[in-house]
Design a protein around this motif. Structure first.
Motif, PDB file in Angstrom:
ATOM      1  N   TRP A 196       0.891  -1.162   0.000  1.00 18.73           N
ATOM      2  CA  TRP A 196       0.000   0.000   0.000  1.00 18.73           C
ATOM      3  C   TRP A 196       0.926   1.208   0.000  1.00 18.73           C
TER       4      TRP A 196
ATOM      5  N   PHE B  32      -3.245  -1.548  -4.993  1.00 22.23           N
ATOM      6  CA  PHE B  32      -1.993  -2.122  -4.510  1.00 22.23           C
ATOM      7  C   PHE B  32      -0.905  -1.990  -5.565  1.00 22.23           C
TER       8      PHE B  32
ATOM      9  N   VAL C 125      -5.637   2.554   6.658  1.00 20.51           N
ATOM     10  CA  VAL C 125      -5.346   2.557   5.221  1.00 20.51           C
ATOM     11  C   VAL C 125      -4.985   3.990   4.865  1.00 20.51           C
TER      12      VAL C 125
END
Length: 238
Positions: free
Chosen positions: A33, A60, A232
């Motif tokens: 990531w 990704f 994230v």
């Protein structure tokens, strides 16, 4: 039905005195990531050029495809030393077709730092592939992840917390029950935040261009899931 058949096979092996065959992992696909990676690597060219609309902002990126056994197969001591020194742009350029080179530049922003050359020298040389087939295989597998529920869960959670259970469920939904037992999540600290920066995925020895990710994962051995979850990360926080 699959579980029942597997149970019969185990019972049969016990009755015959033979050990049950365990699945083994032959290779690992490492996917990054990139926004989280760049938090601690802002000086790298691929991090300095990252934007909110670049592919790796919400998909990704490819780190590498790593055979479990062996590094630097048939590579001279001089090239190994050059690779380990970390200035990968000094390594020999790879002879890739134009289309693959274009696709790889998108999938692997680390090409700007010579990551492709490093991955081939250290890992690709220990596969049965040419550089073309090696990177085509890696891209094919990455595209399957980026076209799945896994990418959708990550893209929909940018700036938010994502647990290992949620990630595991996304893998099971995308690649079959038990896929979550073949992945390991890596996290990094960024001040008070814990960021998800990479996932490694176990593969069987049948990996090749065009291989099914579901089949390869199903044929791999299990592993501990690693990090219990994290944020994230979004582009531009570094």
């Amino acid at each position: 039905m699959r579980i029942w058949i597997a149970s019969l096979a185990i019972l049969a092996s016990i009755a015959s005195g033979a050990p049950a065959m365990a699945k083994s992992t032959a290779a690992i696909l490492a996917i990054s990531w990139q926004p989280a990676f760049c938090e601690g690597n802002g000086s790298k060219p691929e991090c300095g050029t990252q934007t909110k609309d670049r592919f790796d902002a919400d998909h990704f990126a490819l780190h590498g495809l790593w055979p479990v056994k062996g590094d630097y197969c048939g590579v001279s001591a001089d090239l190994q030393a050059l690779d380990k020194a970390g200035d990968w742009m000094k390594l020999p350029a790879l002879d890739l077709s134009g289309d693959l080179k274009t696709a790889l530049a998108t999938a692997m922003p680390g090409m700007q730092s010579g990551l492709d050359r490093h991955e081939w020298i250290k890992h690709g040389t220990c596969t049965r592939f040419t550089p073309e087939n090696y990177f085509q295989t890696a891209i094919d597998l990455l595209q399957q992840v980026n076209g799945s529920a896994v990418q959708k869960v990550f893209a929909g959670s940018i700036g938010k917390q994502l647990t290992s259970a949620e990630i595991g469920k996304a893998f099971d939904d995308a690649f079959g029950n038990g896929a979550s037992k073949r992945i390991k999540i890596s996290c990094v600290a960024d001040g008070s935040r814990q960021l998800i920066d990479e996932i490694t995925i176990g593969l069987s020895d049948q990996y090749a261009p065009g291989s099914s990710m579901e089949t390869l994962i199903d044929g791999a051995g299990s592993t501990d899931i690693g990090c219990d979850g994290g944020i994230v990360d979004a582009v531009g926080n570094q």
